[in-house]
Motif scaffolding. Structure first.
Motif, PDB file in Angstrom:
ATOM      1  N   CYS A 107      13.772 -11.628  -8.361  1.00 54.24           N
ATOM      2  CA  CYS A 107      14.512 -11.948  -7.132  1.00 54.24           C
ATOM      3  C   CYS A 107      13.554 -12.302  -5.996  1.00 54.24           C
TER       4      CYS A 107
ATOM      5  N   CYS B  39      20.209  -8.158  -7.414  1.00 52.76           N
ATOM      6  CA  CYS B  39      19.323  -8.413  -8.558  1.00 52.76           C
ATOM      7  C   CYS B  39      19.621  -7.451  -9.709  1.00 52.76           C
TER       8      CYS B  39
ATOM      9  N   CYS C 213      16.112  -5.326 -10.760  1.00 51.13           N
ATOM     10  CA  CYS C 213      15.587  -4.217  -9.951  1.00 51.13           C
ATOM     11  C   CYS C 213      16.697  -3.469  -9.219  1.00 51.13           C
TER      12      CYS C 213
ATOM     13  N   GLY D 234      13.845  -5.083  -5.135  1.00 50.38           N
ATOM     14  CA  GLY D 234      12.834  -6.144  -5.045  1.00 50.38           C
ATOM     15  C   GLY D 234      11.957  -6.222  -6.282  1.00 50.38           C
ATOM     16  N   CYS D 235      11.882  -7.415  -6.881  1.00 49.33           N
ATOM     17  CA  CYS D 235      11.026  -7.619  -8.061  1.00 49.33           C
ATOM     18  C   CYS D 235      10.684  -9.096  -8.168  1.00 49.33           C
TER      19      CYS D 235
HETATM   20 ZN   LIG Z   1      14.858  -7.976  -8.338  1.00 52.87          ZN
END
Ligand SMILES: [Zn+2]
Length: 344
Positions: free
Chosen positions: A274, A263, A266, A270-271
């Motif tokens: 994604c 991604c 981020c 993790g965000c």
């Molecule tokens: Zn992300």
């Protein structure tokens, strides 16, 4: 009286004020309540009936001339530069004018083209209105494939299948045209607009943009595909961007894969973008199906190739974090202006 009027007429015609004060003086002199015209009309009352006929017209024309001259000069002075600024000053800065900006999709397309050009790919284009053969049949789409369904495709003419005319649903049709009309090796990217019969929302649109890539030569392998796309991603998103391939299915490639990148928002932690997986899909790819090569008149025993296709809106999303697809086609200047600096 005639001589007087002639003299004043010449004076009015020659009058050229340097500033508003001079124009005001002119107004008072000719058009004021105690001005020349008022005075002439007073004199006119005393002349005989014969002269009245002659001078009535002359006097009115003279009055109109003075008024017209005054109005014209006033307008010029009001709209023009102030008299004291009339002298030319070469040190004054030029006037600003608004510079347009490139559309984010154009920026992305140009960047993709630049990267692949450096790898020796040429740019190819094809028609947006396609026949069944180039959009479906030659690309190994089975007759019953759902993409041929009215739900997905804008058909212009729909008959029995092979005579159908439609707005192209992908840029893969350009591959077929290229291979039909040339001889290997082929190394090309094909950017263009494509159409799907979908309701317009933040996540879907009835038209969008793709970039197709094709490389056909002797001994082209899946390793070449991986290395080419790996290089592309490093150039586009920066060194250290990770890639992964997941098995997939497309009618025109075998084997087929979807490619994810770590991604870009981020960095993998993790965000929203994604969906907290750390990975985002950016393209579909695979080895060109031998059936497709044969359909285009290319010896599939001698030649192999790879193909890939990506949505430009997707690539732009990851680069600029544009959450609503509709923004790309609404021409809202407030949106487009944000890309202003990119042109310089
Ligand atoms: Zn992300």
């Amino acid at each position: 009286m005639q001589a007087q009027i002639d003299q004043y007429t010449a004076e009015i015609n020659a009058f050229s004020p340097a500033n508003a004060d001079e124009l005001e003086t002119f107004r008072i002199k000719f058009l004021g309540t105690k001005g020349i015209i008022k005075d002439l009309f007073e004199q006119f009352k005393t002349v005989g009936p014969e002269e009245k006929r002659t001078f009535g017209k002359v006097l009115n024309q003279f009055k109109q001339l003075a008024e017209a001259k005054y109005n014209e000069l006033k307008e010029t002075l009001d709209s023009g530069p102030k008299a004291k600024d009339l002298a030319l000053d070469l040190t004054l800065p030029g006037e600003d004018f608004a510079v347009g900006s490139r559309h984010p999709l154009s920026l992305v397309r140009n960047e993709i083209i630049d990267i692949f050009k450096r790898l020796g790919f040429v740019v190819a284009e094809g028609p947006e209105i396609e026949d069944d053969w180039h959009n479906f049949s030659a690309l190994n789409f089975p007759e019953e494939h759902p993409a041929r369904d009215m739900q997905d495709t804008f058909f212009i003419k729909k008959n029995s299948g092979k005579d159908d005319i439609a707005l192209r649903t992908h840029t893969s049709s350009v591959q077929v045209r290229m291979m039909e009309h040339g001889k290997p090796p082929f190394r090309a990217i094909m950017p263009g607009r494509v159409y799907r019969n979908e309701a317009i929302s933040a996540r879907a649109h009835c038209f969008f943009h793709q970039v197709e890539g094709l490389y056909v030569d002797e001994n082209v392998s899946f390793a070449d595909l991986k290395q080419t796309l790996y290089h592309f991603v490093q150039e586009l998103y920066g060194e250290g961007t990770k890639v992964r391939f997941r098995p997939s299915y497309f009618p025109f490639t075998e084997p087929s894969a979807e490619m994810d990148v770590s991604c870009t928002i981020c960095g993998g932690s993790g965000c929203n973008m994604c969906k907290y997986s750390g990975w985002v899909e950016i393209l579909g790819c695979g080895m060109v199906d031998p059936n497709v090569l044969e359909n285009c008149g290319i010896d599939s025993k001698k030649y192999t190739g790879f193909a890939f296709g990506m949505g430009m809106e997707r690539i732009a999303n990851l680069k600029y974090v544009i959450r609503d697809l509709r923004l790309f086609s609404e021409n809202d200047v407030r949106f487009l202006k944000q890309f202003q600096t990119e042109i310089l």
